[in-house]
Every structure is written in C-alpha cells, then in structure tokens.
Design a protein around this motif. Structure first.
Motif, PDB file in Angstrom:
ATOM      1  N   VAL A   1       0.865  -1.177   0.000  1.00 27.62           N
ATOM      2  CA  VAL A   1       0.000   0.000   0.000  1.00 27.62           C
ATOM      3  C   VAL A   1       0.904   1.231   0.000  1.00 27.62           C
ATOM      4  O   VAL A   1       1.742   1.392   0.894  1.00 27.62           O
ATOM      5  CB  VAL A   1      -0.932   0.037   1.228  1.00 27.62           C
ATOM      6  N   LEU A   2       0.750   2.070  -1.025  1.00 26.12           N
ATOM      7  CA  LEU A   2       1.494   3.323  -1.125  1.00 26.12           C
ATOM      8  C   LEU A   2       0.539   4.465  -0.811  1.00 26.12           C
ATOM      9  O   LEU A   2      -0.490   4.611  -1.474  1.00 26.12           O
ATOM     10  CB  LEU A   2       2.061   3.495  -2.537  1.00 26.12           C
ATOM     11  N   ALA A   3       0.864   5.250   0.196  1.00 23.80           N
ATOM     12  CA  ALA A   3       0.021   6.382   0.590  1.00 23.80           C
ATOM     13  C   ALA A   3       0.833   7.660   0.463  1.00 23.80           C
ATOM     14  O   ALA A   3       1.893   7.798   1.080  1.00 23.80           O
ATOM     15  CB  ALA A   3      -0.483   6.205   2.021  1.00 23.80           C
ATOM     16  N   SER A   4       0.328   8.591  -0.350  1.00 22.29           N
ATOM     17  CA  SER A   4       1.085   9.800  -0.646  1.00 22.29           C
ATOM     18  C   SER A   4       0.142  10.957  -0.921  1.00 22.29           C
ATOM     19  O   SER A   4      -1.039  10.754  -1.238  1.00 22.29           O
ATOM     20  CB  SER A   4       1.993   9.571  -1.862  1.00 22.29           C
ATOM     21  N   ALA A   5       0.690  12.176  -0.816  1.00 22.97           N
ATOM     22  CA  ALA A   5      -0.115  13.359  -1.125  1.00 22.97           C
ATOM     23  C   ALA A   5      -0.558  13.347  -2.577  1.00 22.97           C
ATOM     24  O   ALA A   5      -1.630  13.858  -2.903  1.00 22.97           O
ATOM     25  CB  ALA A   5       0.683  14.631  -0.823  1.00 22.97           C
ATOM     26  N   ASN A   6       0.234  12.739  -3.442  1.00 21.75           N
ATOM     27  CA  ASN A   6      -0.157  12.562  -4.839  1.00 21.75           C
ATOM     28  C   ASN A   6       0.836  11.620  -5.484  1.00 21.75           C
ATOM     29  O   ASN A   6       1.830  11.222  -4.868  1.00 21.75           O
ATOM     30  CB  ASN A   6      -0.207  13.891  -5.587  1.00 21.75           C
ATOM     31  N   PHE A   7       0.566  11.247  -6.728  1.00 19.04           N
ATOM     32  CA  PHE A   7       1.408  10.284  -7.423  1.00 19.04           C
ATOM     33  C   PHE A   7       1.703  10.799  -8.823  1.00 19.04           C
ATOM     34  O   PHE A   7       0.800  11.225  -9.541  1.00 19.04           O
ATOM     35  CB  PHE A   7       0.718   8.920  -7.512  1.00 19.04           C
ATOM     36  N   GLY A   8       2.992  10.741  -9.207  1.00 15.63           N
ATOM     37  CA  GLY A   8       3.370  11.144 -10.547  1.00 15.63           C
ATOM     38  C   GLY A   8       2.983  10.103 -11.588  1.00 15.63           C
ATOM     39  O   GLY A   8       2.713   8.944 -11.267  1.00 15.63           O
ATOM     40  N   ARG A   9       2.984  10.513 -12.841  1.00 18.49           N
ATOM     41  CA  ARG A   9       2.589   9.620 -13.927  1.00 18.49           C
ATOM     42  C   ARG A   9       3.522   8.404 -14.016  1.00 18.49           C
ATOM     43  O   ARG A   9       3.079   7.286 -14.288  1.00 18.49           O
ATOM     44  CB  ARG A   9       2.584  10.386 -15.245  1.00 18.49           C
ATOM     45  N   GLU A  10       4.816   8.609 -13.825  1.00 14.71           N
ATOM     46  CA  GLU A  10       5.754   7.492 -13.908  1.00 14.71           C
ATOM     47  C   GLU A  10       5.429   6.433 -12.868  1.00 14.71           C
ATOM     48  O   GLU A  10       5.452   5.231 -13.146  1.00 14.71           O
ATOM     49  CB  GLU A  10       7.187   7.990 -13.727  1.00 14.71           C
ATOM     50  N   LEU A  11       5.120   6.899 -11.660  1.00 16.58           N
ATOM     51  CA  LEU A  11       4.811   5.955 -10.582  1.00 16.58           C
ATOM     52  C   LEU A  11       3.520   5.193 -10.873  1.00 16.58           C
ATOM     53  O   LEU A  11       3.469   3.965 -10.747  1.00 16.58           O
ATOM     54  CB  LEU A  11       4.707   6.698  -9.248  1.00 16.58           C
ATOM     55  N   THR A  12       2.471   5.891 -11.260  1.00 14.95           N
ATOM     56  CA  THR A  12       1.197   5.209 -11.504  1.00 14.95           C
ATOM     57  C   THR A  12       1.301   4.243 -12.679  1.00 14.95           C
ATOM     58  O   THR A  12       0.721   3.150 -12.652  1.00 14.95           O
ATOM     59  CB  THR A  12       0.074   6.227 -11.764  1.00 14.95           C
ATOM     60  N   THR A  13       2.063   4.614 -13.705  1.00 16.95           N
ATOM     61  CA  THR A  13       2.257   3.713 -14.837  1.00 16.95           C
ATOM     62  C   THR A  13       2.979   2.447 -14.390  1.00 16.95           C
ATOM     63  O   THR A  13       2.613   1.332 -14.774  1.00 16.95           O
ATOM     64  CB  THR A  13       3.059   4.410 -15.949  1.00 16.95           C
ATOM     65  N   ALA A  14       3.997   2.613 -13.554  1.00 13.11           N
ATOM     66  CA  ALA A  14       4.752   1.457 -13.057  1.00 13.11           C
ATOM     67  C   ALA A  14       3.864   0.552 -12.201  1.00 13.11           C
ATOM     68  O   ALA A  14       3.908  -0.677 -12.331  1.00 13.11           O
ATOM     69  CB  ALA A  14       5.964   1.931 -12.247  1.00 13.11           C
ATOM     70  N   VAL A  15       3.050   1.155 -11.356  1.00 16.04           N
ATOM     71  CA  VAL A  15       2.185   0.364 -10.484  1.00 16.04           C
ATOM     72  C   VAL A  15       1.170  -0.440 -11.297  1.00 16.04           C
ATOM     73  O   VAL A  15       0.932  -1.629 -11.035  1.00 16.04           O
ATOM     74  CB  VAL A  15       1.474   1.272  -9.461  1.00 16.04           C
ATOM     75  N   MET A  16       0.557   0.194 -12.287  1.00 19.26           N
ATOM     76  CA  MET A  16      -0.423  -0.535 -13.104  1.00 19.26           C
ATOM     77  C   MET A  16       0.244  -1.666 -13.884  1.00 19.26           C
ATOM     78  O   MET A  16      -0.334  -2.750 -14.034  1.00 19.26           O
ATOM     79  CB  MET A  16      -1.147   0.434 -14.038  1.00 19.26           C
ATOM     80  N   TRP A  17       1.448  -1.446 -14.351  1.00 17.70           N
ATOM     81  CA  TRP A  17       2.177  -2.485 -15.067  1.00 17.70           C
ATOM     82  C   TRP A  17       2.516  -3.642 -14.139  1.00 17.70           C
ATOM     83  O   TRP A  17       2.391  -4.821 -14.501  1.00 17.70           O
ATOM     84  CB  TRP A  17       3.446  -1.888 -15.664  1.00 17.70           C
ATOM     85  N   LEU A  18       2.920  -3.327 -12.921  1.00 21.02           N
ATOM     86  CA  LEU A  18       3.247  -4.372 -11.946  1.00 21.02           C
ATOM     87  C   LEU A  18       1.996  -5.145 -11.526  1.00 21.02           C
ATOM     88  O   LEU A  18       2.033  -6.372 -11.372  1.00 21.02           O
ATOM     89  CB  LEU A  18       3.921  -3.747 -10.719  1.00 21.02           C
ATOM     90  N   ASN A  19       0.885  -4.444 -11.349  1.00 15.52           N
ATOM     91  CA  ASN A  19      -0.363  -5.129 -11.005  1.00 15.52           C
ATOM     92  C   ASN A  19      -0.809  -6.079 -12.109  1.00 15.52           C
ATOM     93  O   ASN A  19      -1.406  -7.129 -11.851  1.00 15.52           O
ATOM     94  CB  ASN A  19      -1.462  -4.117 -10.701  1.00 15.52           C
ATOM     95  N   GLU A  20      -0.525  -5.690 -13.351  1.00 13.92           N
ATOM     96  CA  GLU A  20      -0.835  -6.573 -14.473  1.00 13.92           C
ATOM     97  C   GLU A  20      -0.113  -7.897 -14.328  1.00 13.92           C
ATOM     98  O   GLU A  20      -0.630  -8.945 -14.739  1.00 13.92           O
ATOM     99  CB  GLU A  20      -0.427  -5.902 -15.785  1.00 13.92           C
ATOM    100  N   ARG A  21       1.052  -7.862 -13.728  1.00 17.24           N
ATOM    101  CA  ARG A  21       1.866  -9.058 -13.572  1.00 17.24           C
ATOM    102  C   ARG A  21       1.674  -9.686 -12.195  1.00 17.24           C
ATOM    103  O   ARG A  21       2.573 -10.306 -11.648  1.00 17.24           O
ATOM    104  CB  ARG A  21       3.331  -8.724 -13.846  1.00 17.24           C
TER     105      ARG A  21
END
Length: 373
Positions: free
Chosen positions: A153-173
């Motif tokens: 669980v990542l909790a942050s004031a906000n998330f950059g595009r690079e981070l969200t793209t990486a997370v969605m790619w990792l969740n795919e796997r």
C-alpha cells in the motif's frame, strides 16, 4: 475533484493545502496517526511493526509492516510529497525482503513493537502471538496459510505519472499494489480535513487496467468460492444439528473451516472441521497463552482414560499432543466427503458429523469437567 462545504445557501469550495504548509511531518505526525488508525487506509489491518528493518546488510526500514485478515503481509509506505518519489521501487525491495518471514519471526517482531509502545521491561511474545491469532481468528498457527502473498500500500499526497504507470504495469503481472492519495483541505482557521482516496486500482478506470493472469484469477476465485461454500455448509449443518445437539447452539455460520462449541469448561472447545474432501470433529485443548504445560497435562489426564473414552465414543480417536504447539487435539476424521462434495451429498456428510459430535460430547463433557491438573 474539488471539495465543497455544503450549506443550505451555497456550496462553498474548501481550499486545498499541503502537509508542508500545515507543518505536518511524515514520521512524527502522519505515520504516527496512521499507525494508531490504520483502517483510515480503507481496510482492516493489524500493524505488526513500525520502522521495521530487521535484516542484515541494509539500513532500509518499512514505514509500517502490517497483516491483513487473509494472513498476508502488507508493506505500507508513506510520503507527504506530491509526486510519491520512487516509493514503489522502495516498497518492492521491502516486500521481497519480508516475503520469507515465518510466523514465529512475525510474533517476535510484533512483540518488540508492542513493548516499545508500552515501554515495557521486555517483549511479551505470548501476548503478541495471542493478538495475531485473535486478529486472524485462528485457534492455532497455520503456516500453510501464512504469508501466501505480500501486498503493498502506497500512501502519498499525490502520485506522478511514472509511478502510476509502473504500479499498473506491476499489477498486471499479479502484484497487489494499491495507491492511496492523502489530500489536505483547510476548512477554517481551526480545522484541517484529510481526504483519503484509493486511486489505483479503480473499477471505473478499466481502460487503465490490464488483464489479470488467468491462473492467479482462478486461484482468487477458488478462495472466494471456498468461503461461500463453507458458509453455506455450516448454515445447513447448524439447522440439522439444532434438534439433536446443543453443543453449538447460538453459533452463526462463518466462512472459516471450523465451527467452535462449548464443552462446559474454559479452554476446552468442541470443533466441527470441514475441508475440501473430508471432515472431522475434535476436542481442542487451549487453556491460554503461555500455558502449554497445562494443555499437555490436561491432554494426558484424558489420555489416561483413552480406552473408556473411545468405548463411549464408539471408535478409535486420534490423540495429537502437538509437542511444538500451544494446544492439543483429540479428533475423529470422517473421510469421503467435505464442502466440495456435491450439495446433494451434504445432508449425509452433515448427519455423520452431527452423530460424531453427539458421541464426542458424550464421551468428553463429564470427563473434562472432572479433570484435575
């Protein structure tokens, strides 16, 4: 999306603010408050440790190490910054490091954490074990079900595009990573509001989600189906048992693999147990944390009466002292049928379980009441 203060006259926009502007620090403030109210992140978790870093050759520390109700470890990483930095990479390293943790290591870690919070003289592993087992609703440790997965669980004031793209790619796997946004609003001079929103994964953002691996999806569906089947099995058994056996009167069906009932003395429990392809009835002896010796003494007090007990029960029982465990078990296994059997076979399976429970109660109740140990 903006936040509004609703009045009967108008919708008044509430001004956004930042953790920095409000003087809210990451560890001393945000982490401390979430540690005390971890359900603010949107699920039921048990905090096992704070600033966990019990590994060799690394000074890195997990902000909050938690456990979920499925006995999975959960790495919680916090950032008060707007972009989230590289917290997903950090969390992946931590998840890999704790993935080999055993249950007793978890107990030791939680004991040290509780001791630090209470400023106690020494860690109490018995209290830590009891807290974990109680949270999981386990009567005994089940290593086969512990830490089958490590979630993030990542909790942050906000998330950059690079981070969200990486997370969605990792969740795919088939990783399980959630992004939770922590946004601050100032309502007035005295009041600051915290808006907690899960932004990944979002059901309505299906176009950003990728397909889940078929095998993983099947495994998750099987776990869900298993819980549903067990709940249905227990509901039918309780109805059938009501006119025949009062041992489990007042109990409600659960999705667990067991159903506990009273034998009339604290620390002694009569359990129905159902598995995929078989079932059992058992007397479980667990007098409390740190009382393994008393459990063994009670077990041997009953085992001294084994011949008479088995004669009253009408069959040979399995006597399991479980030397490495806290509790002891005396059980009778009924093969050829469990919750995965066709539903039309359930009444016969349940009838055999109820009959065995009636006989187990009859053989054990008076003897348990008379035990001296």
């Amino acid at each position: 999306m903006p936040l509004f203060h609703y009045t009967t006259d108008r919708l008044q926009p509430v001004a956004e603010t930042t953790f920095g502007a409000e003087g809210i620090l990451e560890r001393q403030d945000l982490q401390r408050l979430l540690r005390e109210q971890i359900d603010a992140l949107g699920e039921r978790l048990l905090v096992i440790a704070e600033e966990f870093g019990d590994w060799a050759d690394s000074a890195r520390r997990i902000d909050l190490l938690c456990l979920d109700t499925d006995a999975n470890l959960v790495v919680v990483e916090l950032k008060r910054t707007e972009g989230g930095g590289h917290m997903e990479l950090q969390a992946l390293r931590y998840a890999a490091m704790v993935s080999t943790m055993r249950f007793e290591q978890l107990v030791d870690t939680h004991a040290k954490y509780l001791n630090r919070l209470a400023a106690g003289p020494a860690p109490d592993t018995d209290a830590a074990r009891a807290a974990i087992l109680g949270f999981l609703n386990w009567t005994e440790v089940d290593e086969s079900q512990f830490a089958q997965d490590v979630r993030i669980v990542l909790a942050s004031a906000n998330f950059g595009r690079e981070l969200t793209t990486a997370v969605m790619w990792l969740n795919e796997r088939n990783l399980d990573i959630r992004c939770v946004r922590l946004k601050l609003y100032r309502l007035n001079a005295e009041t600051v509001l915290l808006d907690v929103q899960q932004i990944i994964p979002l059901p309505e953002a299906a176009e950003f989600q990728t397909r889940i691996d078929v095998k993983k999806q099947a495994e998750r569906q099987d776990r869900s189906d298993r819980k549903v089947l067990r709940a249905q099995f227990w509901e039918a058994l309780l109805v059938a048992a009501k006119p025949q056996c009062a041992t489990h009167a007042g109990r409600a069906a659960t999705s667990d693999g067991w159903l506990s009932g009273s034998v009339g003395r604290a620390g002694f429990v009569l359990n129905y147990v159902v598995r995929r392809d078989d079932a059992q009835v058992e007397l479980w002896i667990a007098l409390g944390t740190g009382k393994a010796a008393l459990n063994k003494a009670a077990f041997h007090g009953l085992k001294a009466q084994q011949a008479a007990i088995e004669a009253d029960f009408g069959a040979t029982l399995e006597w399991q002292e479980l030397p490495e465990g806290e509790g002891c078990r005396i059980r009778y296994v009924l093969p050829d049928g469990g919750y995965h059997s066709p539903a039309e076979q359930w009444p016969q399976i349940q009838a055999r379980m109820i009959d065995a429970m009636v006989r187990m109660d009859r053989a054990m109740r008076t003897r348990v009441a008379r035990l001296a140990f």
